[in-house]
Design a protein around this motif. Sequence first.
Motif, PDB file in Angstrom:
ATOM      1  N   GLU A 142     -47.946  18.293 -26.942  1.00  0.00           N
ATOM      2  CA  GLU A 142     -47.299  18.641 -28.101  1.00  0.00           C
ATOM      3  C   GLU A 142     -45.904  17.949 -28.224  1.00  0.00           C
ATOM      4  O   GLU A 142     -45.016  18.129 -27.253  1.00  0.00           O
ATOM      5  CB  GLU A 142     -47.191  20.076 -28.256  1.00  0.00           C
ATOM      6  N   ALA A 143     -45.545  17.147 -29.313  1.00  0.00           N
ATOM      7  CA  ALA A 143     -44.565  16.399 -29.383  1.00  0.00           C
ATOM      8  C   ALA A 143     -43.232  17.190 -29.214  1.00  0.00           C
ATOM      9  O   ALA A 143     -43.236  18.420 -29.853  1.00  0.00           O
ATOM     10  CB  ALA A 143     -44.130  15.642 -30.613  1.00  0.00           C
ATOM     11  N   GLY A 144     -42.192  16.782 -28.299  1.00  0.00           N
ATOM     12  CA  GLY A 144     -40.942  17.509 -28.117  1.00  0.00           C
ATOM     13  C   GLY A 144     -41.060  18.489 -26.952  1.00  0.00           C
ATOM     14  O   GLY A 144     -40.056  19.232 -26.492  1.00  0.00           O
ATOM     15  N   LYS A 145     -42.232  18.701 -26.150  1.00  0.00           N
ATOM     16  CA  LYS A 145     -42.136  19.863 -25.141  1.00  0.00           C
ATOM     17  C   LYS A 145     -42.493  18.869 -23.782  1.00  0.00           C
ATOM     18  O   LYS A 145     -42.793  17.613 -23.865  1.00  0.00           O
ATOM     19  CB  LYS A 145     -43.826  20.708 -25.285  1.00  0.00           C
ATOM     20  N   THR A 196     -41.155  14.338 -21.570  1.00  0.00           N
ATOM     21  CA  THR A 196     -41.104  15.032 -22.991  1.00  0.00           C
ATOM     22  C   THR A 196     -42.131  13.929 -23.651  1.00  0.00           C
ATOM     23  O   THR A 196     -41.563  12.881 -23.952  1.00  0.00           O
ATOM     24  CB  THR A 196     -39.481  14.845 -23.425  1.00  0.00           C
ATOM     25  N   ALA A 197     -42.938  14.652 -24.469  1.00  0.00           N
ATOM     26  CA  ALA A 197     -43.784  14.044 -25.414  1.00  0.00           C
ATOM     27  C   ALA A 197     -43.272  13.510 -26.534  1.00  0.00           C
ATOM     28  O   ALA A 197     -42.321  14.373 -27.066  1.00  0.00           O
ATOM     29  CB  ALA A 197     -44.924  14.862 -25.579  1.00  0.00           C
ATOM     30  N   ARG A 198     -43.414  12.228 -26.999  1.00  0.00           N
ATOM     31  CA  ARG A 198     -42.815  11.936 -28.249  1.00  0.00           C
ATOM     32  C   ARG A 198     -44.066  11.299 -29.138  1.00  0.00           C
ATOM     33  O   ARG A 198     -44.892  10.849 -28.603  1.00  0.00           O
ATOM     34  CB  ARG A 198     -42.022  10.662 -27.864  1.00  0.00           C
ATOM     35  N   PRO A 199     -43.707  11.592 -30.401  1.00  0.00           N
ATOM     36  CA  PRO A 199     -44.648  11.160 -31.518  1.00  0.00           C
ATOM     37  C   PRO A 199     -45.191   9.686 -31.194  1.00  0.00           C
ATOM     38  O   PRO A 199     -46.221   9.114 -31.298  1.00  0.00           O
ATOM     39  CB  PRO A 199     -44.140  11.242 -32.601  1.00  0.00           C
ATOM     40  N   THR A 200     -44.064   8.719 -30.681  1.00  0.00           N
ATOM     41  CA  THR A 200     -44.344   7.431 -30.560  1.00  0.00           C
ATOM     42  C   THR A 200     -44.938   7.142 -29.412  1.00  0.00           C
ATOM     43  O   THR A 200     -45.527   5.861 -29.317  1.00  0.00           O
ATOM     44  CB  THR A 200     -43.052   6.659 -30.497  1.00  0.00           C
ATOM     45  N   ASP A 201     -45.430   7.952 -28.516  1.00  0.00           N
ATOM     46  CA  ASP A 201     -45.989   7.694 -27.237  1.00  0.00           C
ATOM     47  C   ASP A 201     -47.817   8.164 -27.469  1.00  0.00           C
ATOM     48  O   ASP A 201     -48.727   7.702 -26.839  1.00  0.00           O
ATOM     49  CB  ASP A 201     -45.830   8.650 -26.170  1.00  0.00           C
TER      50      ASP A 201
END
Length: 265
Positions: A142-145, A196-201
């Motif tokens: 989940e993005a941001g976590k 940290t998960a990023r949407p761009t990943d």
Amino acid sequence: SRATPPSGGSIIDAVMQLWRFCVGFLWSAVTLPAQPTAQEQPFVSAWPENPVVEFGGSLILNCSTTCQTVTFRSLETSLEKEDVGEGPTWKAFRLVNISDWHFAAICFFDCKDDEDMKPRRVSFTVYRLPELVELDPVSVMEAGKEYTLTCRVSNVAPIRNLTVTFLRGGQNLHTQTFEEHMALEAGNVVANHTVTARPTDHREEISCCAALDLRPGGTLFKRASFNQTLIIMDNTGMIVAIASIIMLKITLVITGIYSCCTRKP
């Protein structure tokens, strides 16, 4: 039964050992002085100076001396050895089936001109390439976590020469070393890194790589895990979509109320 032909790897190893032996012989013949000067004391040397050998493998070691009155020459070691050649001031040995992590080898000469000539102790690096490099399965993120990545390297030595690198999209994320690990035996290694998960990943490839650096006496070996694809859930977009739907419903309700209030009887 028909004899099994030697494998390509064994032929290459034999050729490399012969090449090392020849270079060692030339080194002892060319670089060592023909006769020590009056001020110089005879000494013993070995080639390779810092041998690197794979666990279970073999190695040719060349012992040399500047003494010109040698009466005895030998290699003291607990390992199995074979004589492969000798001259007036040198002798070469093949150490076979090196299956000991803790051993010593000492080049020893008796010299008429110097009864106190010191022997040469040779330090070896015995290695084993990792059997497996594996990145633990990566869950949907989940993005941001924050999430912890785990890389496992199996049966490798010496661990102090090992480096584990995490990669995302071909770029280095984190590198972990083990220089303080003093055990010589092969063992298993676990390396961790938090990201940290990023949407761009989203849809990026992620992996880990183990590098065993045996230079300068040996080679740099690398082995990587299988790639995994990151799946990133971006909740920001979902929240915006839900908010848009709610606003649309509110707008429709308000419009309906207004229509009812302004309608002529």
